[in-house]
Write a protein that holds these residues in place. Structure first.
Motif, short mmCIF file in Angstrom:
data_model
loop_
_atom_site.label_atom_id
_atom_site.label_comp_id
_atom_site.label_asym_id
_atom_site.label_seq_id
_atom_site.Cartn_x
_atom_site.Cartn_y
_atom_site.Cartn_z
N ASN A 28 0.85 -1.18 0.00
CA ASN A 28 0.00 0.00 0.00
C ASN A 28 0.90 1.25 0.00
O ASN A 28 1.83 1.37 0.79
CB ASN A 28 -0.90 -0.03 1.25
CG ASN A 28 -1.76 1.21 1.35
OD1 ASN A 28 -1.28 2.30 1.67
ND2 ASN A 28 -3.04 1.05 1.09
N HIS A 29 0.59 2.17 -0.89
CA HIS A 29 1.44 3.35 -1.08
C HIS A 29 1.52 4.22 0.18
O HIS A 29 2.58 4.78 0.49
CB HIS A 29 0.87 4.17 -2.25
CG HIS A 29 1.68 5.36 -2.61
ND1 HIS A 29 2.92 5.27 -3.20
CD2 HIS A 29 1.43 6.68 -2.46
CE1 HIS A 29 3.39 6.49 -3.40
NE2 HIS A 29 2.51 7.36 -2.96
N LEU A 30 0.41 4.33 0.90
CA LEU A 30 0.39 5.20 2.09
C LEU A 30 1.19 4.55 3.22
O LEU A 30 1.94 5.22 3.94
CB LEU A 30 -1.05 5.48 2.52
CG LEU A 30 -1.92 6.03 1.40
CD1 LEU A 30 -3.36 6.23 1.87
CD2 LEU A 30 -1.36 7.33 0.85
N THR A 54 9.33 12.06 -1.10
CA THR A 54 8.58 11.95 -2.35
C THR A 54 8.59 10.48 -2.79
O THR A 54 9.37 9.68 -2.30
CB THR A 54 9.21 12.84 -3.45
OG1 THR A 54 10.61 12.97 -3.19
CG2 THR A 54 8.59 14.22 -3.46
N ASP A 55 7.72 10.17 -3.75
CA ASP A 55 7.54 8.77 -4.15
C ASP A 55 8.86 8.11 -4.54
O ASP A 55 9.63 8.64 -5.34
CB ASP A 55 6.56 8.70 -5.34
CG ASP A 55 5.14 9.07 -4.91
OD1 ASP A 55 4.91 9.18 -3.69
OD2 ASP A 55 4.28 9.23 -5.79
N ASN A 56 9.11 6.95 -3.95
CA ASN A 56 10.35 6.21 -4.22
C ASN A 56 10.13 4.76 -3.86
O ASN A 56 9.26 4.43 -3.05
CB ASN A 56 11.50 6.80 -3.40
CG ASN A 56 11.34 6.54 -1.92
OD1 ASN A 56 11.81 5.53 -1.41
ND2 ASN A 56 10.61 7.39 -1.21
N VAL A 58 1.53 13.91 4.17
CA VAL A 58 1.13 15.05 3.34
C VAL A 58 1.71 14.88 1.95
O VAL A 58 2.92 14.99 1.76
CB VAL A 58 1.65 16.38 3.92
CG1 VAL A 58 0.79 17.53 3.43
CG2 VAL A 58 1.71 16.37 5.41
N SER A 59 0.85 14.60 0.96
CA SER A 59 1.37 14.40 -0.38
C SER A 59 0.48 15.11 -1.39
O SER A 59 -0.36 15.93 -1.04
CB SER A 59 1.47 12.90 -0.69
OG SER A 59 0.17 12.38 -0.89
N GLY A 60 0.68 14.78 -2.67
CA GLY A 60 -0.11 15.41 -3.71
C GLY A 60 -1.52 14.85 -3.76
O GLY A 60 -2.46 15.51 -4.21
N ALA A 64 3.67 2.73 2.73
CA ALA A 64 5.07 2.91 2.33
C ALA A 64 5.58 4.30 2.74
O ALA A 64 6.70 4.43 3.24
CB ALA A 64 5.22 2.70 0.83
N HIS A 65 4.77 5.34 2.54
CA HIS A 65 5.20 6.68 2.95
C HIS A 65 5.50 6.71 4.45
O HIS A 65 6.50 7.28 4.88
CB HIS A 65 4.12 7.72 2.63
CG HIS A 65 4.24 8.30 1.25
ND1 HIS A 65 5.37 8.95 0.82
CD2 HIS A 65 3.35 8.36 0.22
CE1 HIS A 65 5.19 9.37 -0.43
NE2 HIS A 65 3.97 9.02 -0.83
N LEU A 66 4.63 6.09 5.26
CA LEU A 66 4.84 6.08 6.71
C LEU A 66 6.07 5.25 7.07
O LEU A 66 6.85 5.59 7.96
CB LEU A 66 3.60 5.53 7.42
CG LEU A 66 2.40 6.48 7.46
CD1 LEU A 66 1.11 5.72 7.73
CD2 LEU A 66 2.59 7.58 8.52
ZN ZN Z 1 3.16 9.35 -2.66
#
Ligand code: ZN
Ligand code: KG4
Length: 345
Positions: free
Chosen positions: A123-125, A314-316, A148-150, A127-129
Motif C-alpha cells: 500500500n502506497h500510504l 517523495t515517491d520512491n 502530506v502528499s499530492g 510505504a510513505h509512513l
Molecule cells: Zn506518494
C-alpha cells in the motif's frame, strides 16, 4: 536477503534494491530492521506533465511503460547485483493512478514468476509512513503520523508498524494539490510544491493574513480547498503575477498557512491521543518551512520528531521495499500470488 521494489503509483518511475541483514530463511522483524539501501532510482516525469500543469494519467502510464525496464536495470546495476540474486519482489498495489499502477504490478509479476520468488503487494500510504522507520527502526511507539502528499493529507495513530488508525483526512484537496493548483494558476511550473518553495525564499510569511481553515465540527479532518480559493481570489483581485515583487511574500504566506493548518490538527491529536513520537512524511514533507514548523512543534510538545530525508519523502521504491521486508518477516512462507490486483483508492 535482497529485495527489489517497484513504485509506479503516479508520475515517478522508481525501483530500489535493499539488503536486509539477518537470516533469509527465517527472518524476524528485528533481524530485517535497518536494511541497507543499495539503490533507489527515481525517474521523474515532470517534463512530460509540466506543459499541462498537472499529471495526465494516460501519459503517465505510457511513460512508465517506456522507462520501467531502464529504471529497474539501473537499480540493479547501481546495487551491483543481478536479478538471479533477488530473494523477494515488491510492488505498489495502490492507491494511485490505475494505469500507472498496472505497469509496475505487471512488471513485478513477470519477474517474480520467472525467477519463482515471492511478490509482496504494498500500500502506497503504508510505504510513505514506513519511510520514517527505514531510517529510525526503533522510533518510539505509539506514534502520530502526518502524511502530506499530492493525493493525500491524513493523520494516523500508529500502534506499531503497519498498524494504523486513521484519525483525520482531507475532505477536499490534499495539501500538495493546493500548492500545485496555486502554482498552476500563477503559471509558475509543475510540480508546484518545490517551485513555490524556491520562489517563496526570503518572502515575509506574515505579509498576507490568510485565515487558518477549520472544519466546522472541529474534527481532525483537513480542508484546503477554501484556502486555495482564497489564494486564487487574492491573485485575481490584486493582479499578482509571477513577475510581481510581492510574489515571494505571497507564496511564503501561503506556505506558512498550509503548515500552520496541518499543525493545528497535529496539536489537537497529540492532546487527544498522547503519542510518544511524531512522524511527518509524504512529498510535501520535503518542504523546509513545514519541516521546521513540525520540529518546532515537536520541541514544544516535548516529543521526538521523525521526518525522512527528502529523497525518501517523495515517491520512491525504497519505502516500498521496506514495507515488503516487514510483511515478509511476519509471513516468511509467503508464496507467489499472481492474483494480486491494483486498486486506485
Ligand atoms: Zn506518494
Ligand atoms: O508523495 P508524492 O511524491 O506523491 C504523491 O503520493 O502524491 O507527493 C507529491 C507532492 C506534490 O504535490 C508536490 O508539489 C509536493 O509533493 N512537493 C512539495 C515539495 N516537493 C514535493 N511540496 C512542498 N515543498 C516541496 N519541496
Amino acid at each position: 536477503m535482497l529485495v527489489l521494489a517497484i513504485e509506479t503509483s503516479c508520475d515517478e518511475t522508481s525501483a530500489a534494491v535493499l539488503r536486509a541483514n539477518g537470516p533469509a530463511r527465517a527472518p524476524t522483524e528485528a533481524s530485517l530492521s535497518a536494511p541497507d539501501i543499495l539503490s533507489n532510482i527515481v525517474l521523474s516525469q515532470d517534463d512530460v506533465h509540466a506543459p499541462y500543469g498537472g499529471v495526465v494519467p494516460e501519459l503517465a502510464s505510457r511513460q512508465h511503460i517506456k522507462t520501467i525496464d531502464v529504471v529497474v536495470g539501473e537499480s540493479l546495476s547501481r546495487a551491483g547485483v543481478g536479478l538471479e540474486k533477488i530473494d523477494l519482489y515488491a510492488v505498489t498495489q495502490g492507491p494511485g493512478l490505475i494505469g500507472s499502477l498496472l505497469v509496475g504490478l505487471s512488471f513485478g509479476k513477470c519477474l517474480a514468476y520467472y525467477f519463482k520468488k515471492p511478490l509482496v503487494g504494498v500500500n502506497h500510504l503504508a510505504a510513505h509512513l514506513e519511510a520514517a522507520f527505514l531510517e529510525n527502526p526503533g522510533l518510539p511507539l505509539p506514534s502520530l503520523g502526518l502524511l502530506v502528499s499530492g493525493g493525500h493529507t491524513s493523520l494516523y495513530y500508529l500502534e506499531e508498524p503497519l498498524s494504523y488508525k486513521l484519525l483525520g483526512r482531507t475532505r477536499d484537496d490534499a495539501a500538495g494539490e493546493a500548492l500545485d493548483k496555486v502554482a498552476k494558476f500563477l503559471d509558475l511550473g509543475y510540480p508546484g510544491g518545490p517551485v513555490i518553495e524556491r520562489l517563496a525564499r526570503g518572502g515575509d510569511p506574515k505579509k498576507f493574513p490568510f485565515a487558518v481553515p477549520r472544519t466546522k465540527d472541529r474534527s481532525l479532518d483537513f480542508s484546503f480547498s477554501g484556502l486555495k480559493t482564497a489564494a486564487l481570489k487574492h491573485v485575481r483581485a490584486s493582479g499578482l503575477t509571477k513577475d510581481s515583487p510581492a510574489l515571494a511574500d505571497f507564496l511564503a504566506s501561503f506556505e506558512e498557512i498550509v503548515a500552520r493548518s496541518l499543525l493545528d490538527n497535529v496539536r489537537q491529536a497529540v492532546d487527544g491521543t498522547g503519542p510518544r513520537s511524531l512522524i511527518l512524511c509524504g512529498g510535501v514533507a520535503r518542504n523546509a518551512r513545514l519541516r521546521t514548523r513540525f520540529q518546532e512543534f515537536a520541541r514544544e510538545a516535548d516529543l521526538p520528531a521523525f521526518i525522512p530525508s527528502p529523497k525518501l519523502c517523495t515517491d520512491n521504491a525504497a519505502m516500498v521495499a521496506a514495507v515488503a521486508l516487514r510483511k515478509f518477516a511476519r509471513q516468511p512462507d509467503l508464496a507467489l500470488d499472481l492474483d494480486i490486483d491494483a486498486y486506485p483508492r
